[in-house]
Design a protein around this motif. Sequence first.
Motif, short mmCIF file in Angstrom:
data_model
loop_
_atom_site.label_atom_id
_atom_site.label_comp_id
_atom_site.label_asym_id
_atom_site.label_seq_id
_atom_site.Cartn_x
_atom_site.Cartn_y
_atom_site.Cartn_z
N ALA A 53 0.74 17.15 -17.81
CA ALA A 53 1.02 18.29 -18.69
C ALA A 53 1.75 19.39 -17.94
CB ALA A 53 -0.28 18.82 -19.28
N HIS B 102 4.09 21.73 -20.24
CA HIS B 102 3.17 22.19 -21.29
C HIS B 102 2.34 23.36 -20.76
CE1 HIS B 102 4.19 18.82 -23.89
NE2 HIS B 102 4.03 18.00 -22.85
N THR B 103 3.02 24.44 -20.46
CA THR B 103 2.37 25.56 -19.77
C THR B 103 2.46 26.86 -20.56
OG1 THR B 103 4.44 25.94 -18.56
CG2 THR B 103 2.79 24.56 -17.48
N ARG B 104 2.70 26.76 -21.85
CA ARG B 104 2.82 27.97 -22.65
C ARG B 104 1.59 28.15 -23.54
NH1 ARG B 104 7.80 30.01 -22.11
NH2 ARG B 104 9.44 28.64 -21.30
N TYR B 105 1.54 29.32 -24.19
CA TYR B 105 0.45 29.56 -25.13
C TYR B 105 0.39 28.47 -26.19
CZ TYR B 105 0.30 34.45 -23.46
OH TYR B 105 0.19 35.59 -22.71
N THR B 106 -0.83 28.15 -26.59
CA THR B 106 -1.02 27.26 -27.74
C THR B 106 -1.49 28.12 -28.91
OG1 THR B 106 -3.38 26.82 -27.38
CG2 THR B 106 -1.80 25.49 -26.11
N GLY C 247 -6.23 26.26 -31.02
CA GLY C 247 -6.04 25.04 -30.24
C GLY C 247 -4.89 24.22 -30.80
N THR C 248 -4.40 23.29 -30.02
CA THR C 248 -3.28 22.46 -30.47
C THR C 248 -3.73 21.60 -31.65
OG1 THR C 248 -3.80 20.64 -28.96
CG2 THR C 248 -2.32 22.38 -28.14
N SER D 250 -6.70 27.05 -22.38
CA SER D 250 -5.63 26.60 -21.50
C SER D 250 -4.88 25.41 -22.09
CB SER D 250 -6.21 26.21 -20.14
OG SER D 250 -5.34 25.37 -19.42
N SER D 251 -3.57 25.50 -22.10
CA SER D 251 -2.76 24.40 -22.62
C SER D 251 -2.95 23.13 -21.78
CB SER D 251 -1.28 24.80 -22.63
OG SER D 251 -0.85 25.16 -21.32
N GLN E 23 -6.29 21.52 -22.60
CA GLN E 23 -6.29 20.85 -23.91
C GLN E 23 -5.65 19.47 -23.82
OE1 GLN E 23 -5.64 23.29 -27.55
NE2 GLN E 23 -5.29 24.98 -26.13
N LYS E 24 -4.61 19.33 -23.01
CA LYS E 24 -4.02 18.00 -22.80
C LYS E 24 -5.04 17.08 -22.11
CE LYS E 24 0.28 18.17 -24.34
NZ LYS E 24 0.80 17.22 -25.36
#
Length: 467
Positions: A116, A121-125, A129-130, A332-333, A336-337
């Motif tokens: 990630a 994939h390091t931006r705000y979600t 949550g995603t 945290s993005s 979440q991954k």
Amino acid sequence: MQSPLCHRRSSFSSPSLISLRSLRNSKSTLKFLPFSKKRLYHSMETRATLEPSADLTTPVDVSINPRVSSVKPSKTMAITDHATALVQAGVPVIRLAAGEPDFDTPAAIAEAGITAIREGHTRYTPNAGTLELRKAICHKLLEENGLSYSPDQILVSNGAKQSIMQAVLAVCSPGDEVLIPAPYWVSYPEMARLADAAPVIVPTNISDNFLLSPDLLASRINENSRLLILCSPSNPTGSVYPRKLLEEIADIVKKHPRLLVLSDEIYEHIIYPPAKHTSFASLPGMWERTLTVNGFSKAFAMTGWRLGYLACPKHFLAACGKIQSQSTSGASSISQKAGLAALGLGYAGGEAVSVMVKAFQERRDFLVKSFRELDGVKISEPQGAFYLFIDFSSYYGSEVEGFGNIEDSESLCRFLLDKAQVALVPGDAFGDDKCIRISYAASLSTLQEAMKKIKEAMALLKPPVAV
């Protein structure tokens, strides 16, 4: 007559003086001040040199919000921090206080987090949550728990602890009561107090495996009762509520329209046969009034990833979401991954979780057998989680040369830290001063060494009470 300068100093607590004094080390900035400001600066600087510094400011109001003042710090965290400090100072303390698995995060989960980061994939979600993770949580809840939710009924947070706090804040009002079976996780009563609600402790007995009595629960419910907190498998006891008992509790709950249930299921996968986990919201009539909390920390050894979630009806979830949006925002993005990968390991965590649970059960069996060899202790064999909550009260009243009296769970834990160099948590932190909690989220060899030291230390004590 008081000068305008003195008046300014007393009225505004000298903000002008503070800002101008900060210019002392910046002559280039000072030269751009108007002439009048320069004179004021030099005048103030002279006074600051001649007058005591205490005269330059008014007293600061250091009062704290009464709700916060009423909250006790977490004793488990305090003891863990103290034990860590001793280890860093060179004292070989065996730390069995924290509720943290000693296993590494499974490789597939860790790799998903690394990927990630590499893939950006390091931006705000989204705050909740995603969507992909919330869909995966819905699938998990349906397949494993028999619970039907849509993604807009899921709120992903920075750990189950945050989810619980937000749920309590969202549904409780000043004057409400929160029913909490004891022994309880240390944070439940304090969360109630932060919501300006009153924690109502409902005791349980070790002879009943620390399970809540429906009759006693019924006797404690009144018009102010707003929330019942259930934790199964339990921290600190490891007790697991059988379905039949939960059904009896549900029959009582449904008689009280205001009463909601918060079901803390963070340890659901760490459970030992023949015990089985039942989600409270799956019982007839309970979905509408249950807020289910779960997460990734315990079963997947992801404590540092800080990832949990709440599942509940939309009106409750919206309120929790508002709190989160104005405090931490989304989780945290990267985590979440990783959480998505954890749910992809298979039913109940698949083989990776199964291996950890098998190790926990082996450790439990060793400790139960070992503590039963000690005179005067009472044990309720845990059916889940990774804690043993042991009644040592028969030793209270003992006097130890060079240490003093063993009066309660806290002094017993201090004694064991001093004499055995093993860090445990006193039961009074969990609402039962008769007991102490030992976490077996440590290797079997570590537990064997700890048990050896505990037995040597306990040999110095003689139970003063006939058992």
